[in-house]
Design an enzyme around this catalytic site. Structure first.
Site, short mmCIF file in Angstrom:
data_model
loop_
_atom_site.label_atom_id
_atom_site.label_comp_id
_atom_site.label_asym_id
_atom_site.label_seq_id
_atom_site.Cartn_x
_atom_site.Cartn_y
_atom_site.Cartn_z
N SER A 165 -127.71 59.27 -32.96
CA SER A 165 -128.73 58.87 -31.99
C SER A 165 -130.13 58.68 -32.57
CB SER A 165 -128.73 59.90 -30.85
OG SER A 165 -129.44 59.40 -29.75
N ASP A 216 -119.91 55.62 -23.77
CA ASP A 216 -121.30 55.29 -24.12
C ASP A 216 -121.42 53.77 -24.20
OD1 ASP A 216 -123.88 55.15 -25.00
OD2 ASP A 216 -123.51 56.09 -26.95
N HIS A 243 -122.42 59.78 -24.83
CA HIS A 243 -123.29 59.44 -25.95
C HIS A 243 -123.21 60.48 -27.07
CE1 HIS A 243 -126.58 57.81 -28.22
NE2 HIS A 243 -127.33 58.90 -28.05
#
Length: 265
Positions: A165, A216, A243
């Site tokens: 991320s 996601d 995610h």
């Protein structure tokens, strides 16, 4: 008389059914609770992923001086008896916006790496955990230099970089500019993948494991679309995961991580 006889017959049938149910119930319950031998023979039962090791692995912490100071955790590789050994590879673990280096310790990732012969280094990125923020990290080159300083200070020559991320702000520019310091790359739905051209991606020769959660549909799907332009990539799509897919499906993530590392030279 006929009425009484019928009542006796019905009562007898009820008693017989009750007796049969009593005798058969244990085997019915056992059969419903245990997988069938045929299912096991046909390979329908899931293959168990790697287990978190029972060997006691010491996670040491430290802080590198500089601007900013960088807090880190380290797990050194050990053999089956818990004795320290030379690392097969060095794995650097970054983290997402809601997490820190402690996440990798709590998930068991660092211990798993250490007991499989890998040196694990997890850092708190500036502004997270125990690493203070810095005004000197506004450009891609600043962040690349920070990762280089971290690795060089800890004796990491070539690393396998794990980047979920938000940490893509650091890892993706590093991938583009400092490929000589990488032996492998494991992006987990990172940010920043839209900033580069297909040709820039195709110039990267680093083995890459692209990881994302099937649920996601935003950053995971977007990063997957861009990262598959890397010529030496494989994909780990974690079904039923969001995610932070390595949190939702930790066992499956660990399995994919170990498989990927085992193929690197």
């Amino acid at each position: 008389m006929n009425f009484l006889r019928n009542r006796l017959v019905i009562l007898g049938l009820v008693l017989l059914a009750t007796l049969l149910l009593y005798l058969l119930l244990p085997s019915i319950r056992q059969g419903s609770m245990e997988p069938s031998l045929d299912a096991q023979r046909m390979g329908l039962m899931a293959t168990p992923p790697p287990q978190i090791p029972t060997i006691n692995v010491t996670i040491r912490t430290g802080q590198l001086p500089g601007d900013p100071p960088l807090f880190f955790r380290e797990a050194l590789p050990v053999d089956g008896a818990g004795r320290q050994i030379l690392p097969r590879l060095q794995v650097v673990l970054l983290h997402g916006q809601a997490f820190t280096s402690k996440t990798w310790e709590e998930l068991g990732t660092m211990a798993l790496l250490a007991t499989n012969g890998y040196q694990a280094l997890a850092m708190d990125l500036p502004g997270y955990g125990k690493s203070p923020d810095s005004e000197g990290l506004k450009t891609d080159q600043n962040r690349v230099d920070l990762l280089s300083r971290f690795m060089e200070s800890l004796g990491v020559r070539t690393a396998v970089l794990v980047s979920p991320s938000m940490s893509g702000h650091y890892s993706i520019p590093f991938l583009m500019k400092n490929t000589a310091q990488l032996q492998g790359f494991i992006p987990i739905a990172p940010v920043g993948t839209r900033s580069y051209t297909p040709q820039q991606y195709q110039n990267i020769q680093i083995p890459t494991l692209i990881v994302f959660g099937a649920l996601d549909t935003n950053l995971g799907a977007q990063s997957h679309k861009n990262l598959i332009q890397l010529p030496h990539h494989s994909v780990l799509k974690l079904e039923g995961a969001r995610h932070a897919c390595y949190m939702d499906k930790t066992r499956e993530f660990h399995q994919g991580l170990m498989d990927f590392l085992g193929k690197l030279k």
